[in-house]
Motif scaffolding. Structure first.
Motif, mmCIF file in Angstrom:
data_model
loop_
_atom_site.group_PDB
_atom_site.id
_atom_site.type_symbol
_atom_site.label_atom_id
_atom_site.label_comp_id
_atom_site.label_asym_id
_atom_site.label_seq_id
_atom_site.Cartn_x
_atom_site.Cartn_y
_atom_site.Cartn_z
ATOM 1 N N LEU A 186 0.829 -1.198 0.000
ATOM 2 C CA LEU A 186 0.000 0.000 0.000
ATOM 3 C C LEU A 186 0.868 1.253 0.000
ATOM 4 C CD1 LEU A 186 -2.774 1.336 0.136
ATOM 5 C CD2 LEU A 186 -2.734 1.020 2.631
ATOM 6 N N ALA A 187 1.930 1.242 0.808
ATOM 7 C CA ALA A 187 2.839 2.390 0.845
ATOM 8 C C ALA A 187 3.514 2.600 -0.507
ATOM 9 C CB ALA A 187 3.886 2.189 1.942
ATOM 10 N N TRP A 190 1.032 4.091 -2.951
ATOM 11 C CA TRP A 190 0.733 5.479 -2.633
ATOM 12 C C TRP A 190 1.780 6.427 -3.214
ATOM 13 C CZ3 TRP A 190 -3.621 7.597 -1.571
ATOM 14 C CH2 TRP A 190 -3.675 8.905 -1.040
ATOM 15 N N THR A 191 3.014 5.964 -3.304
ATOM 16 C CA THR A 191 4.061 6.808 -3.890
ATOM 17 C C THR A 191 3.840 7.019 -5.384
ATOM 18 O OG1 THR A 191 5.550 4.953 -4.415
ATOM 19 C CG2 THR A 191 5.745 5.945 -2.220
ATOM 20 N N LYS A 193 0.792 7.597 -6.685
ATOM 21 C CA LYS A 193 -0.528 8.215 -6.826
ATOM 22 C C LYS A 193 -0.509 9.334 -7.862
ATOM 23 C CE LYS A 193 -2.202 11.032 -3.657
ATOM 24 N NZ LYS A 193 -2.760 12.215 -4.340
ATOM 25 N N LYS A 200 -7.880 10.360 -1.067
ATOM 26 C CA LYS A 200 -7.100 11.359 -0.326
ATOM 27 C C LYS A 200 -6.142 10.752 0.688
ATOM 28 C CE LYS A 200 -10.636 14.981 -0.749
ATOM 29 N NZ LYS A 200 -11.521 14.185 -1.629
ATOM 30 N N THR A 201 -6.340 9.495 1.039
ATOM 31 C CA THR A 201 -5.479 8.842 2.025
ATOM 32 C C THR A 201 -5.202 7.410 1.568
ATOM 33 O OG1 THR A 201 -7.300 7.919 3.331
ATOM 34 C CG2 THR A 201 -6.571 10.162 3.882
ATOM 35 N N PRO A 202 -4.131 6.809 2.093
ATOM 36 C CA PRO A 202 -3.876 5.401 1.769
ATOM 37 C C PRO A 202 -5.039 4.487 2.160
ATOM 38 C CG PRO A 202 -1.909 6.396 2.693
ATOM 39 C CD PRO A 202 -3.014 7.413 2.852
ATOM 40 N N ASP A 203 -5.716 4.797 3.277
ATOM 41 C CA ASP A 203 -6.845 3.970 3.679
ATOM 42 C C ASP A 203 -7.982 4.039 2.654
ATOM 43 O OD1 ASP A 203 -5.572 3.076 5.899
ATOM 44 O OD2 ASP A 203 -6.836 4.126 7.364
ATOM 45 N N ALA A 205 -7.552 4.583 -0.480
ATOM 46 C CA ALA A 205 -7.056 3.823 -1.625
ATOM 47 C C ALA A 205 -7.262 2.334 -1.418
ATOM 48 C CB ALA A 205 -5.577 4.130 -1.845
ATOM 49 N N LEU A 289 -4.434 -2.103 -6.225
ATOM 50 C CA LEU A 289 -3.937 -0.957 -5.460
ATOM 51 C C LEU A 289 -3.472 0.153 -6.402
ATOM 52 C CD1 LEU A 289 -1.882 -2.836 -2.722
ATOM 53 C CD2 LEU A 289 -3.975 -1.527 -2.329
ATOM 54 N N VAL A 293 -5.026 4.234 -7.147
ATOM 55 C CA VAL A 293 -4.276 5.488 -6.997
ATOM 56 C C VAL A 293 -3.868 6.095 -8.339
ATOM 57 C CG1 VAL A 293 -3.391 4.799 -4.739
ATOM 58 C CG2 VAL A 293 -2.046 4.301 -6.788
#
Length: 339
Positions: A186-187, A190-191, A193, A200-203, A205, A289, A293
């Motif tokens: 997930l991290a 997110w990079t 995105k 707006k947040t990883p959660d 996503a 995932l 994003v």
């Protein structure tokens, strides 16, 4: 007298050589096992003498003192590693020593499948008969607390993958690895995105990715399905996705989704509630995932299954209705997606 002493010396020397030869022969001879396969468990902190005894106790026909002596003579006795081992017919003392020194444990594997919900994850772990069921009696809430995530909903938090484990390992260890796996993926997603991504947040996503995972028939459609739901969220249009409704029904879902189900309010009913549901509905894979994003650029707001696993995407309701008429007419499958 000298002749007598010489004779004794020669006798002892011959015996020593004979013993040495026998020992060299013995370490390369197969050990007799009580069964074709013997399970050996060595607890942390067990000394070499205790390991030799554990081998005998497990069902190997060997004198523990001989085996212990071999461990010492080999020079590898301090390299023996704790763990669960599987000894098979034909194993020799030499091969046994190498196996224990290298930590060649007996491994099993369990696969957590993309799109599974947490109930399915727990059921899969419970079926692993050589995996210690330390979480069996725990509620989801207690389980997450044990994993250091008190108050966090477990759905979607574990990465779908194949995990190997040693016989006798705890299911907690597998869940911890899957939990760290999802954190990492997930991290990483997110990079990547997109500046235009609606989440707006990883959660957020993670929640959107779980919906994409459940709605995707063909892998190549994921970015466009991500686009459809992102576009709907952007304009305030309800997601209206069946898998969220089904998830909200829980164990009461019997395989048929009815009109009354779409009209029954739950926190996950995206026909009746705007925006994303409060939690993920399944475990998304890496591709979902990324689709959440970084969705494909499009104006699509609808999609319908073509019948071959792929979907037809439409930018407006008129196009969508024509697609439904084309791909759904005369179809016997009432569960075809028309989002």
């Amino acid at each position: 007298m000298r002749r007598f002493l010489l004779a004794v010396f020669l006798l002892l020397s011959g015996a020593a050589l004979g013993a040495g030869g026998w020992a060299l022969w013995w370490v390369y001879q197969p050990l007799r096992l009580a069964t074709p396969t013997v399970d050996l468990s060595i607890e942390p902190g067990t000394l070499p003498r205790g390991v030799a005894q554990a081998v005998a106790d497990a069902g190997v026909d060997v004198r523990p003192d001989f085996l212990y002596l071999w461990f010492r003579v080999s020079g590898q006795d301090r390299l023996i590693k704790a763990g669960s081992y599987e000894l098979e017919t034909g194993i020799t003392p030499h091969r046994l020593m190498a196996k224990l020194a290298r930590g060649e444990e007996s491994l099993r594997a369990v696969t957590l499948v993309e799109g599974w919900n947490f109930r399915q994850v727990r059921a899969a772990l419970a079926k692993e008969d050589v995996l210690k069921p330390d979480t069996k009696a725990l509620t989801d809430e207690a389980l997450m607390k044990l994993l250091g995530r008190e108050g966090q909903h477990p759905e979607g938090r574990f990465f779908p993958d194949t995990y190997t484990y040693a016989k006798g390992s705890s299911d907690v260890a597998v869940l911890k690895r899957a939990l760290r796996g999802m954190d990492k993926r997930l991290a990483a997603a997110w990079t990547q995105k997109s500046p235009d991504a609606v989440v707006k947040t990883p959660d957020e996503a993670l929640v959107l990715a779980s919906i994409i995972e459940k709605e995707t028939g063909k892998p190549e459609d994921r970015p466009l399905i991500g686009s459809v739901f992102s576009n709907r969220l952007r304009i305030g249009m309800p997601l209206q996705t069946d898998p969220t409704v089904i998830y909200g029904m829980g164990a009461s879902f019997d395989g048929n989704l009815r009109k009354k189900d779409l009209q029954t309010d739950t926190p996950w009913n995206t026909y009746m509630r705007p925006g994303l549901p409060p939690t993920p509905i399944a475990m998304p894979g890496k591709a979902s995932l990324l689709a959440a994003v970084n969705p494909a650029p499009s104006k699509a707001l609808y999609f319908v299954a073509r019948g071959d696993g792929t979907s037809q995407f439409s930018a407006n309701l008129d196009e969508h209705n024509r697609a439904v008429n084309k791909y759904q007419r005369g179809r016997a499958d009432p569960s075809a997606k028309t989002q």
